[in-house]
Design a protein around this motif. Structure first.
Motif, short mmCIF file in Angstrom:
data_model
loop_
_atom_site.label_atom_id
_atom_site.label_comp_id
_atom_site.label_asym_id
_atom_site.label_seq_id
_atom_site.Cartn_x
_atom_site.Cartn_y
_atom_site.Cartn_z
N LYS A 227 30.19 87.93 67.30
CA LYS A 227 30.20 86.49 67.61
C LYS A 227 30.33 85.68 66.32
CE LYS A 227 28.32 82.29 68.27
NZ LYS A 227 27.61 81.37 67.35
N VAL A 228 29.60 86.08 65.29
CA VAL A 228 29.68 85.39 63.99
C VAL A 228 31.11 85.46 63.45
CG1 VAL A 228 28.91 85.43 61.59
CG2 VAL A 228 27.24 85.75 63.43
N ILE A 229 31.70 86.64 63.51
CA ILE A 229 33.06 86.84 62.97
C ILE A 229 34.08 85.99 63.72
CG2 ILE A 229 34.92 88.53 62.67
CD1 ILE A 229 32.59 90.66 62.39
N GLY A 239 41.09 90.22 56.58
CA GLY A 239 41.31 91.37 55.72
C GLY A 239 40.04 92.03 55.24
N LEU A 240 38.94 91.86 55.99
CA LEU A 240 37.63 92.35 55.56
C LEU A 240 37.20 93.56 56.36
CD1 LEU A 240 35.90 88.84 55.37
CD2 LEU A 240 36.88 90.14 53.46
N TRP A 241 36.57 94.51 55.68
CA TRP A 241 35.92 95.64 56.33
C TRP A 241 34.43 95.29 56.38
CZ3 TRP A 241 38.60 99.76 52.74
CH2 TRP A 241 39.91 99.99 53.20
N LEU A 242 33.95 94.88 57.54
CA LEU A 242 32.62 94.29 57.66
C LEU A 242 31.61 95.26 58.27
CD1 LEU A 242 33.99 90.91 59.05
CD2 LEU A 242 32.95 91.23 56.79
N ILE A 243 30.35 95.08 57.87
CA ILE A 243 29.23 95.86 58.40
C ILE A 243 28.30 94.92 59.16
CG2 ILE A 243 27.27 97.35 57.80
CD1 ILE A 243 29.99 98.61 57.18
N LYS A 249 23.06 89.13 58.06
CA LYS A 249 22.27 88.63 56.93
C LYS A 249 22.93 87.39 56.32
CE LYS A 249 19.76 92.77 55.42
NZ LYS A 249 19.71 93.88 54.42
N ALA A 250 24.25 87.40 56.21
CA ALA A 250 24.98 86.24 55.69
C ALA A 250 24.83 85.04 56.62
CB ALA A 250 26.45 86.59 55.50
N LYS A 252 22.09 84.36 58.05
CA LYS A 252 20.67 84.00 57.95
C LYS A 252 19.78 84.69 58.98
CE LYS A 252 21.37 80.97 54.61
NZ LYS A 252 22.74 81.34 54.18
N VAL A 253 20.23 85.84 59.51
CA VAL A 253 19.37 86.65 60.36
C VAL A 253 18.52 87.54 59.46
CG1 VAL A 253 19.29 88.45 62.14
CG2 VAL A 253 21.00 86.61 62.27
N SER A 254 17.21 87.55 59.67
CA SER A 254 16.34 88.35 58.81
C SER A 254 15.51 89.38 59.59
CB SER A 254 15.39 87.44 58.02
OG SER A 254 14.65 86.61 58.89
N ASP A 255 15.34 89.17 60.89
CA ASP A 255 14.53 90.08 61.70
C ASP A 255 15.43 91.07 62.44
OD1 ASP A 255 12.72 91.38 63.29
OD2 ASP A 255 12.45 89.71 64.70
#
Length: 276
Positions: A227-229, A239-243, A249-250, A252-255
């Protein structure tokens, strides 16, 4: 926050697992989901069909179109893209989630199984890129998202199951190429891969067994990352290989404890294939 409301999104392999989780997550925002999978009829061992997920999507607040699709058949892909593209005047996103897996060596992989993995994994990415492109061009924020890993050429990822590895790396290399090729049209192409095992049939039956699911996260983490992407501006996020964990985390999810399949195993979750 950017939303997926009224976006037209094709998800392959959406009858269960990660694809289903994405369909339901996007439906919460009011998206129109094309649930494209082979599962037209119930499977003897696995829950879910395109029709049951369509019902869930509607209940979640989205609109659903259930389509029986074999991603090995390029003319079925063409027909789907043409039908959806012409009906809505555009396609906003394609998520290539359908996958075939066999963690076997060259010696132990039959040509039939080899061909299956190449067709379902990397070839389907090419076919959707080819046939969906005319309709993606008509979207305000078009995305292709392929579920494949960063290319890691360490011997450990090649030695024991290079036929499967090739099919998944093929998806990632095609993604890089299409991102560069399609940038002129404003179409983003990225890949997404989980940092950890995800509790799906692939993990249960191809990687381990039912016990292995305890060491996994729920598919919802991939849905939230997707959803973020898909809400990022497509012209500068490509052109990104994302995890999944890094994407969240980018954002602002921390839990991340919320994603544990079995909270009692939170500290024992295993890292996924292809990641050091």
């Amino acid at each position: 926050m950017p939303s997926l409301k009224d976006k037209v999104i094709i998800i392959t392999g959406a009858s269960r697992g990660i694809g289903r989780a994405m369909a339901l997550r996007f439906a919460e925002e009011g998206a129109t989901i094309v649930i494209a999978a082979k599962s037209d009829k119930p499977h003897p061992k696995l829950p879910g069909t395109i029709h049951t997920v369509a019902e869930e999507v509607e209940k979640a607040g989205g609109k659903a179109i259930a389509v029986a699709l074999d991603v090995r058949k390029e003319l079925q892909i063409k027909k789907l893209c043409d039908q959806i593209g012409e009906k809505f005047g555009r396609i906003d996103a394609v998520v290539n989630n359908a996958g075939a897996i066999s963690l076997t060596t060259v010696e132990d992989t039959s040509p039939k199984r080899y061909d299956l993995m190449q067709q379902v994994n990397s070839r389907a990415v090419y076919c959707f890129g080819h046939y969906a492109l005319p309709y993606l061009k008509k979207s305000e924020n078009p995305h292709i998202l392929n579920l494949s890993p960063p290319v890691n050429l360490k011997e450990e990822w090649l030695k024991d199951y290079s036929p499967y590895t090739l099919s998944k790396y093929g998806m990632s290399i095609l993604s890089k190429g299409m991102a560069a090729e399609f940038k002129q049209y404003g179409v983003a192409v990225n890949t997404l891969w989980p940092k950890t095992y995800i509790a799906t049939a692939a993990i249960e039956f191809a990687v381990g067994n039912k016990e292995t699911l305890n060491y996994a996260r729920k598919p919802e983490i991939m849905a939230d990352a997707a959803k973020v992407i898909l809400t990022h501006p497509s012209n500068n996020y490509t052109g990104l290989w994302l995890i999944d964990e890094e994407v969240l985390k980018a954002a602002k999810v921390s839990d991340f404890t919320q994603y544990a399949y079995n909270p009692d195993y939170e500290g024992k979750i295993k890292k996924d294939l292809f990641l050091d």
